[in-house]
Design a protein around this motif. Structure first.
Motif, PDB file in Angstrom:
ATOM      1  N   UNK A 167      12.528  12.926   0.357  1.00  0.00           N
ATOM      2  CA  UNK A 167      12.072  12.249  -0.866  1.00  0.00           C
ATOM      3  C   UNK A 167      11.309  13.200  -1.757  1.00  0.00           C
ATOM      4  N   UNK A 168      11.743  13.996  -2.805  1.00  0.00           N
ATOM      5  CA  UNK A 168      11.019  14.878  -3.482  1.00  0.00           C
ATOM      6  C   UNK A 168      10.448  14.401  -4.681  1.00  0.00           C
ATOM      7  N   UNK A 169       9.376  15.200  -5.162  1.00  0.00           N
ATOM      8  CA  UNK A 169       8.874  14.976  -6.375  1.00  0.00           C
ATOM      9  C   UNK A 169       9.679  13.881  -7.541  1.00  0.00           C
ATOM     10  N   UNK A 170      10.838  14.664  -7.832  1.00  0.00           N
ATOM     11  CA  UNK A 170      11.561  13.785  -8.659  1.00  0.00           C
ATOM     12  C   UNK A 170      12.146  12.269  -8.367  1.00  0.00           C
ATOM     13  N   UNK A 171      12.392  12.209  -7.321  1.00  0.00           N
ATOM     14  CA  UNK A 171      12.533  11.172  -6.647  1.00  0.00           C
ATOM     15  C   UNK A 171      11.324  10.100  -6.784  1.00  0.00           C
ATOM     16  N   UNK A 172      10.304  10.668  -6.266  1.00  0.00           N
ATOM     17  CA  UNK A 172       9.018   9.916  -6.133  1.00  0.00           C
ATOM     18  C   UNK A 172       8.434   9.436  -7.525  1.00  0.00           C
ATOM     19  N   UNK A 173       8.833  10.319  -8.493  1.00  0.00           N
ATOM     20  CA  UNK A 173       8.337  10.226  -9.882  1.00  0.00           C
ATOM     21  C   UNK A 173       9.321   9.033 -10.538  1.00  0.00           C
ATOM     22  N   UNK A 174      10.366   8.663  -9.925  1.00  0.00           N
ATOM     23  CA  UNK A 174      11.316   7.749 -10.470  1.00  0.00           C
ATOM     24  C   UNK A 174      10.888   6.377 -10.152  1.00  0.00           C
ATOM     25  N   UNK A 175      10.067   6.189  -8.953  1.00  0.00           N
ATOM     26  CA  UNK A 175       9.882   5.092  -8.455  1.00  0.00           C
ATOM     27  C   UNK A 175       8.907   4.236  -9.359  1.00  0.00           C
ATOM     28  N   UNK A 176       9.077   3.022  -9.656  1.00  0.00           N
ATOM     29  CA  UNK A 176       8.009   2.143 -10.300  1.00  0.00           C
ATOM     30  C   UNK A 176       6.906   1.863  -9.687  1.00  0.00           C
ATOM     31  N   UNK A 177       5.784   1.651 -10.334  1.00  0.00           N
ATOM     32  CA  UNK A 177       4.446   1.501  -9.419  1.00  0.00           C
ATOM     33  C   UNK A 177       4.613   0.313  -8.784  1.00  0.00           C
TER      34      UNK A 177
END
Length: 188
Positions: free
Chosen positions: A39-49
């Motif tokens: 679960x890379x940066x692009x995936x993590x950045x897509x997660x809502x708070x």
């Protein structure tokens, strides 16, 4: 059966030092016979708070499902002002959804911790912070944690680490997670 090792980390910039360091560690875990999921940066950045009261998005549900199935983890964070990045911490906070599971959070799992920083002082507090989080979530930080000082040329254009000592440290983190996962499985 191959243990499942989940990698969590990176930054908003694709190909960040943090993401590349995590990939080196996961490659070593895979070479040691594990199945890996990143679960890379692009995936993590897509997660809502993380909001405990909100319904889970498909990405959040996928993340939680994979974390529930994991036998071990490797978490990598850049040093942001002496602490774990908000993006990585948000993903960890999402694991609160595992609070009532038969295996709570990281319980019984080895978790390799990697910190990256541009300066010589940033990695230490982040590595200590990750280890404290893992302890609080009932996990076992691996004996070796990696603190990587980012520098131009540390990784080549294919993502290969050019510093032998750094590469060996990152690989050791991945191998230790797999070894612990196998030991835990044999004891069960």
């Amino acid at each position: 059966m191959s243990p499942l090792i989940v990698g969590i980390g990176g930054a908003t910039r694709p190909g960040s030092t943090t993401e590349l360091a995590l990939k080196v560690s996961l490659a070593a875990a895979e070479a040691a016979g594990a199945e890996v999921r990143l679960f890379d940066g692009a995936f993590l950045a897509s997660l809502p708070h993380y909001d405990p009261a909100a319904p889970r998005s498909p990405a959040e549900a996928e993340f939680i499902a994979v974390c529930r199935a994991a036998d071990g983890f490797v978490i990598a964070s850049p040093a942001y002002h002496g602490g774990v990045s908000g993006m990585v911490k948000n993903a960890i906070d999402l694991m609160e959804e595992m609070r009532a599971d038969p295996r709570v959070y990281f319980d019984g799992c080895a978790v390799g911790c990697i910190a990256t920083a541009y300066g010589p002082q940033g990695g230490g507090p982040v590595l200590a912070g990750l280890r404290a989080i893992v302890h609080a979530m009932r996990g076992w930080p691996t004996p070796c944690g990696a603190s990587v000082q980012s520098a131009p040329g540390l990784f080549d254009t294919e993502g290969q680490c050019q510093d032998t000592k750094v590469r060996e440290q990152l690989e050791l983190v991945g191998r230790q997670v797999v070894a612990f996962a196998r030991t835990t499985a044999q004891a069960a």
